[in-house]
Scaffold this motif. Structure first.
Motif, PDB file in Angstrom:
ATOM      1  N   ALA A  17       0.822  -1.202   0.000  1.00  0.00           N
ATOM      2  CA  ALA A  17       0.000   0.000   0.000  1.00  0.00           C
ATOM      3  C   ALA A  17       0.863   1.262   0.000  1.00  0.00           C
ATOM      4  O   ALA A  17       1.980   1.276   0.493  1.00  0.00           O
ATOM      5  N   GLU A  18       0.295   2.329  -0.577  1.00  0.00           N
ATOM      6  CA  GLU A  18       0.946   3.628  -0.507  1.00  0.00           C
ATOM      7  C   GLU A  18       0.909   4.129   0.934  1.00  0.00           C
ATOM      8  O   GLU A  18      -0.073   3.932   1.651  1.00  0.00           O
ATOM      9  N   VAL A  19       1.967   4.777   1.348  1.00  0.00           N
ATOM     10  CA  VAL A  19       2.043   5.360   2.696  1.00  0.00           C
ATOM     11  C   VAL A  19       1.825   6.855   2.558  1.00  0.00           C
ATOM     12  O   VAL A  19       2.632   7.557   1.943  1.00  0.00           O
ATOM     13  N   ARG A  20       0.711   7.314   3.097  1.00  0.00           N
ATOM     14  CA  ARG A  20       0.403   8.746   3.088  1.00  0.00           C
ATOM     15  C   ARG A  20       0.289   9.208   4.546  1.00  0.00           C
ATOM     16  O   ARG A  20      -0.399   8.587   5.342  1.00  0.00           O
ATOM     17  N   TYR A  21       0.938  10.302   4.831  1.00  0.00           N
ATOM     18  CA  TYR A  21       1.039  10.777   6.209  1.00  0.00           C
ATOM     19  C   TYR A  21       0.329  12.116   6.326  1.00  0.00           C
ATOM     20  O   TYR A  21       0.523  13.023   5.494  1.00  0.00           O
ATOM     21  N   LYS A  22      -0.504  12.248   7.357  1.00  0.00           N
ATOM     22  CA  LYS A  22      -1.213  13.514   7.545  1.00  0.00           C
ATOM     23  C   LYS A  22      -0.225  14.655   7.781  1.00  0.00           C
ATOM     24  O   LYS A  22       0.628  14.576   8.661  1.00  0.00           O
ATOM     25  N   ALA A  23      -0.392  15.732   7.014  1.00  0.00           N
ATOM     26  CA  ALA A  23       0.517  16.870   7.158  1.00  0.00           C
ATOM     27  C   ALA A  23       0.448  17.461   8.560  1.00  0.00           C
ATOM     28  O   ALA A  23       1.464  17.870   9.129  1.00  0.00           O
ATOM     29  N   LYS A  24      -0.746  17.464   9.156  1.00  0.00           N
ATOM     30  CA  LYS A  24      -0.871  18.107  10.475  1.00  0.00           C
ATOM     31  C   LYS A  24      -0.128  17.337  11.565  1.00  0.00           C
ATOM     32  O   LYS A  24       0.148  17.882  12.631  1.00  0.00           O
ATOM     33  N   HIS A  25       0.212  16.058  11.288  1.00  0.00           N
ATOM     34  CA  HIS A  25       0.999  15.315  12.273  1.00  0.00           C
ATOM     35  C   HIS A  25       2.408  15.900  12.425  1.00  0.00           C
ATOM     36  O   HIS A  25       3.068  15.653  13.436  1.00  0.00           O
ATOM     37  N   LEU A  26       2.866  16.651  11.424  1.00  0.00           N
ATOM     38  CA  LEU A  26       4.206  17.244  11.511  1.00  0.00           C
ATOM     39  C   LEU A  26       4.244  18.472  12.419  1.00  0.00           C
ATOM     40  O   LEU A  26       5.310  19.038  12.635  1.00  0.00           O
ATOM     41  N   THR A  27       3.079  18.904  12.930  1.00  0.00           N
ATOM     42  CA  THR A  27       3.133  19.969  13.932  1.00  0.00           C
ATOM     43  C   THR A  27       3.821  19.493  15.199  1.00  0.00           C
ATOM     44  O   THR A  27       4.275  20.312  16.002  1.00  0.00           O
ATOM     45  N   THR A  28       3.887  18.167  15.394  1.00  0.00           N
ATOM     46  CA  THR A  28       4.640  17.630  16.532  1.00  0.00           C
ATOM     47  C   THR A  28       6.097  17.375  16.156  1.00  0.00           C
ATOM     48  O   THR A  28       6.824  16.762  16.916  1.00  0.00           O
ATOM     49  N   HIS A  29       6.489  17.861  14.956  1.00  0.00           N
ATOM     50  CA  HIS A  29       7.883  17.863  14.502  1.00  0.00           C
ATOM     51  C   HIS A  29       8.381  16.462  14.107  1.00  0.00           C
ATOM     52  O   HIS A  29       7.790  15.444  14.498  1.00  0.00           O
ATOM     53  N   GLY A 312      -3.394  30.352  17.520  1.00  0.00           N
ATOM     54  CA  GLY A 312      -3.233  28.910  17.640  1.00  0.00           C
ATOM     55  C   GLY A 312      -3.857  28.183  16.460  1.00  0.00           C
ATOM     56  O   GLY A 312      -4.783  28.676  15.809  1.00  0.00           O
ATOM     57  N   SER A 313      -3.334  26.995  16.174  1.00  0.00           N
ATOM     58  CA  SER A 313      -3.859  26.192  15.067  1.00  0.00           C
ATOM     59  C   SER A 313      -3.504  24.740  15.289  1.00  0.00           C
ATOM     60  O   SER A 313      -2.413  24.425  15.761  1.00  0.00           O
ATOM     61  N   GLY A 314      -4.428  23.856  14.907  1.00  0.00           N
ATOM     62  CA  GLY A 314      -4.149  22.426  14.981  1.00  0.00           C
ATOM     63  C   GLY A 314      -3.659  21.866  13.668  1.00  0.00           C
ATOM     64  O   GLY A 314      -3.253  20.709  13.590  1.00  0.00           O
ATOM     65  N   ASP A 315      -3.722  22.675  12.580  1.00  0.00           N
ATOM     66  CA  ASP A 315      -3.259  22.243  11.265  1.00  0.00           C
ATOM     67  C   ASP A 315      -1.853  22.755  11.022  1.00  0.00           C
ATOM     68  O   ASP A 315      -1.361  23.665  11.703  1.00  0.00           O
ATOM     69  N   LEU A 316      -1.196  22.182  10.015  1.00  0.00           N
ATOM     70  CA  LEU A 316       0.168  22.588   9.675  1.00  0.00           C
ATOM     71  C   LEU A 316       0.112  23.862   8.847  1.00  0.00           C
ATOM     72  O   LEU A 316      -0.218  23.850   7.665  1.00  0.00           O
ATOM     73  N   ARG A 317       0.444  24.989   9.485  1.00  0.00           N
ATOM     74  CA  ARG A 317       0.412  26.285   8.815  1.00  0.00           C
ATOM     75  C   ARG A 317       1.672  26.528   7.995  1.00  0.00           C
ATOM     76  O   ARG A 317       1.630  27.132   6.930  1.00  0.00           O
TER      77      ARG A 317
END
Length: 848
Positions: A17-29, A312-317
């Protein structure tokens, strides 16, 4: 929701399967580890391509020159395009640039097709993304200057005192790094002086250029620093020497390039543009060490100042990417100027929707605080076993639970990685994912030199064009449906219009890296405020519980007055505390109900318990232990439903709380049982009983000595403490043994000396009788001499025997001490209810 296409999962049947990662998860670096040849550069360039396709602005720091390859992408994938940019050093055995270019073009065509990508994807990337290569101190690319003017950050006077101090300190450290002055902010006179000069100007809203900064260093606008007169704290002669060093730097012709170029405007660099995204590559490979450190530190401080002005934001700005962070974030005790802003970004940027991804070859070269603040790890081939052990320590410390793989299994997984294969571990994943990176759309030809960057500029590269020193936007792509945010006027794409949404390639086998997280209900449309102005938008809409709507026929009721259960201690949490990741996680701030217009305090139950330990020996005192702080939000409506075992631990200090709540705030009423003293007492008792049943204490102990450590004391610290106590006791025993042996030796030495004196007298008497020829007397004296000689030998033997015995006894004492030190171990003892002291059991008011 933006998904970043990383590659394909490696399964038993090969690539799956393709591995797709949520962009907003990168807010935790994120951290990327991999040795040379692991494919780390390809993974990271692919990650930046995906961020661009998702319209996420990127600031990329490029110490080696690899990221300039993002400029090399052609929808045609023609042989001659690759041939023009092949690295001449890779031509071997008479091979020509044309033949190598043709080979590379073929490799890229096949590789992209294998990952479901093609010319249309490259064309969309080019048309919707502006890659700009900035070259500070050089005109090879787009020159940029941040040394021409030191302007106060936006709303500097509104920042907290520690934030103001951090920003000023960062600029001072960067300026001193230019002249190779490694300054301690608390001790260095140079650093303290420059910091005060900047603070004095910024407090008045003044911007200083480098010339005026040098002038004020020589003649400060104040007469005292602290309690000392200026000339006593920093004599005029020394200030002039510092000013001359800086003046000599800017007087150099080679330095003139630092004083011209594009302004470093974070609002422009990180704005989401109407026609696509923007990736700003800061190429610093051409700078020397001090210049590179100075520029990177100032850039990070500017980014940090921008972050602190954002809502503040929960998405990757926005995304910060640092390629090869070695030397900029070293472990303690090294503390270069870049370390403080980098660590601050890792700790605070998450709450503002800004993520950081750092790449390095050697994990041991990165401060452990950075490692613990990263929620996403991408691990490739590693160079040494030491690197692997460091990675394993981190991975197992963030274990996915009992069902996850063991340390040896993870070690085998890492050891078995090949080129372009990476292990993905994330705080948002339920498992480790091994995948092969997707083929990048950019030609990875290797690091570019300044001359090659100049070629890009001279060739009118599509995103390097400049007219009158201004950047020209790329050609407008095909029209897309775009809505305008009513608050800030910025474009907001409708769902499905983002080129990075990956909708066209979704299939049943796609891994979206959602991993247990579900999207909540959408936030309601913004309502108009007073004067027709729109209400501010909600943040992190997919994690917000929409407020209940009132009956339109009824007038809204006045908010209830603050409700505080009598006799219950309370604390008020500051808003700044919600930017601390572990506090935010423990309070589930992403799920807090957002109330527009007013601050609403919601109740949380805060409990701080301290453990103690009773040694087996009744005569020994009770040992105070470690404290544990648990926080529970929301508070169950029924006290009996509290699951103390699921309550997360946190660390809330006095500086995280306020002395009083914000004016005009509303309060959510705590559950009714909090107002009942008997119910509260029962909840306390249940907490203590459940904690005692769940917890055990790990106590360091040296049982032969009857010594026990405190519950929070580490085994190493206890060993050091016991070693000191053993040394003291051993010295006393050895002294006793040696004193006893010394006394016996003195007595025997006196007896030996007495016998020797008597022997001398007998020998003189024998000589006397021999001279007179008295045979009878001679035989008598000779007999006496023989007896005395035997007695002397016995006495000397006795003395030596006692001396050796004393040495053995002293050695035995030493060995016994070593045995006792070796007996130290960690005892696992049950926690008794009587050994738990509640220090705090009350309400924590959390602002929303």
């Amino acid at each position: 929701m933006s998904l970043l296409y990383l590659g394909k999962q490696i399964g038993e049947a090969g690539l799956e399967a393709e591995v797709r990662y949520k962009a907003k998860h990168l807010t935790t670096h994120g951290l990327v580890f991999g040795m040379t040849g692991s494919g780390k550069t390809g993974l990271c360039i692919g990650l930046l391509e995906e961020a661009s396709r998702s319209n996420i602005p990127v600031i990329a720091i490029d110490p080696k020159g690899d990221l300039t390859n993002l400029a090399l992408s052609w929808p045609e994938l023609a042989d001659e395009q690759f041939a023009e940019w092949v690295d001449p050093s890779k031509l071997e055995g008479g091979e020509t640039a044309q033949s190598l270019g043709a080979d590379m073009a073929g490799v890229w065509r096949r590789g992209l097709a294998g990952d479901g990508l093609g010319p249309d994807d490259i064309r969309a990337l080019r048309e919707s993304t502006r890659f700009t290569i900035y070259t500070p101190g050089s005109s090879s690319g787009v020159p940029v200057s941040i040394l021409e003017k030191f302007a106060p950050p936006e709303r500097f006077d509104e920042l907290a005192e520690e934030d103001r101090s951090d920003l000023v300190s960062g600029v001072a450290s960067a300026v001193l790094a230019l002249v190779d002055v490694s300054a301690d902010p608390l001790k260095s006179r140079e650093h303290i002086l420059i910091s005060n000069v900047l603070t004095h100007a910024w407090d008045q809203g003044q911007a200083l250029d480098i010339q005026s900064l040098i002038a004020r260093i020589d003649t400060p606008p104040f007469t005292k620093l602290g309690v000392f007169e200026m000339d006593a704290f920093f004599p005029q002669k020394k200030r002039t020497e510092l000013a001359m060093r800086l003046n000599g730097l800017i007087a150099s012709p080679s330095f003139s390039a630092w004083l011209k170029g594009e302004p470093l405007d974070m609002d422009q660099l990180l704005a989401k543009e109407r026609d696509g995204s923007r990736t700003s590559i800061f190429y610093v490979a051409h700078l020397d060490d001090s210049e590179r450190m100075s520029f990177v530190s100032l850039l990070l401080d500017r980014l940090l100042a921008w972050i602190r002005t954002q809502p503040g934001s929960g998405d990757l700005r926005a995304l910060l990417y640092f390629d090869e962070v070695f030397g900029y974030l070293p472990p303690y005790p090294k503390n270069p100027p870049s370390k403080r802003p980098l660590l601050t970004i890792l700790k605070q940027a998450r709450a503002f929707g800004v993520g950081a991804v750092l790449a390095t070859q050697n994990p041991v070269d990165v401060d452990y605080k950075a490692i613990t603040n990263a929620g996403t790890w991408l691990v490739g081939k590693l160079q040494t076993d030491q690197d692997k052990q460091r990675i394993l320590d981190g991975l197992m410390g963030a274990s996915q639970g009992d069902a996850g793989p063991s340390r040896s299994e993870v070690s085998a997984m890492i050891s078995g990685l090949e080129a372009r294969q990476f292990l993905l571990s994330s705080a948002h994943l339920d498992e480790l994912v091994c995948f092969k990176t997707r083929f990048v759309m950019s030609y990875l030809r290797g690091p570019m030199t300044r001359q090659e960057i100049t070629r890009l500029n001279a060739a009118s590269f599509y995103n390097m064009d400049r007219i009158g020193g201004q950047l020209v936007a790329p050609a407008s792509p095909a029209p897309r449906t775009v809505d305008m945010n009513p608050t800030d006027g910025r474009p907001v794409e409708r769902p499905g219009s983002s080129p990075g949404s990956g909708g066209s390639r979704r299939s049943d086998g796609v891994i979206e890296a959602d991993f247990g997280e579900t999207d909540g209900p959408q936030s309601p449309p913004a309502r108009a405020g007073e004067g027709g102005s729109p209400a501010p938008p909600s943040v992190g809409a997919d994690r917000i519980v929409a407020p209940r709507t009132r009956d339109a026929r009824r007038p809204p009721r006045r908010p209830p007055p603050p409700v505080h259960p009598p006799g219950v201690p309370t604390l008020v949490l500051s808003r700044s505390a919600l930017t601390v990741p572990d506090i935010a996680d423990s309070l589930h701030v992403d799920e807090l109900q957002i109330t527009l217009g007013k601050t609403v305090y919601v109740p949380a139950l805060l409990v701080t318990a301290r453990f103690a330990f009773r040694p087996p020996e009744a005569a020994l005192p009770r040992l105070g232990g470690a404290a544990s702080t648990l926080v529970l939000r929301p508070i169950p409506e029924v006290a009996e439903e509290i699951a103390w075992g699921a309550a997360p631990q946190t660390h809330i200090d006095a500086h995280h709380t306020l002395t009083k709540a914000e004016k005009g705030a509303e309060y959510q009423r705590p559950p009714d049982w909090m107002f009942n003293e008997a119910a509260r007492d029962e909840a306390r008792r249940a907490f203590i009983e459940q904690l005692a049943a769940m917890q055990t204490l790990r106590i360091p102990a040296c049982e032969p000595l009857g010594l026990y450590g405190r519950p929070e004391e580490s085994l190493e610290a206890f060993k050091a403490r016991v070693a000191g106590e053993l040394r003291r006791r051993t010295d006393v025993k050895v002294d006793t043994v040696q004193n006893t042996a010394g006394q016996h030796d003195n007595i025997l030495a006196m007896k030996v000396a007495e016998l020797r004196e008597l022997l001398q007298m007998d020998k003189r008497e024998l000589a006397y009788h021999k001279g007179r020829g008295d045979e009878v007397a001679m035989r008598r004296v000779i007999g006496s001499i023989r007896l005395r000689m035997e007695a002397l030998r016995a006495m000397v033997f006795r003395r030596d025997q006692l001396s050796r015995r004393g040495q053995r006894e002293a050695a035995d004492v030493e060995f016994a001490a070593m045995d006792k030190l070796a007996s130290i171990r960690l005892l696992t003892v049950p926690l008794l209810a009587a050994d738990i002291d509640l220090e705090f059991f009350g309400l924590l008011w959390v602002p929303t």
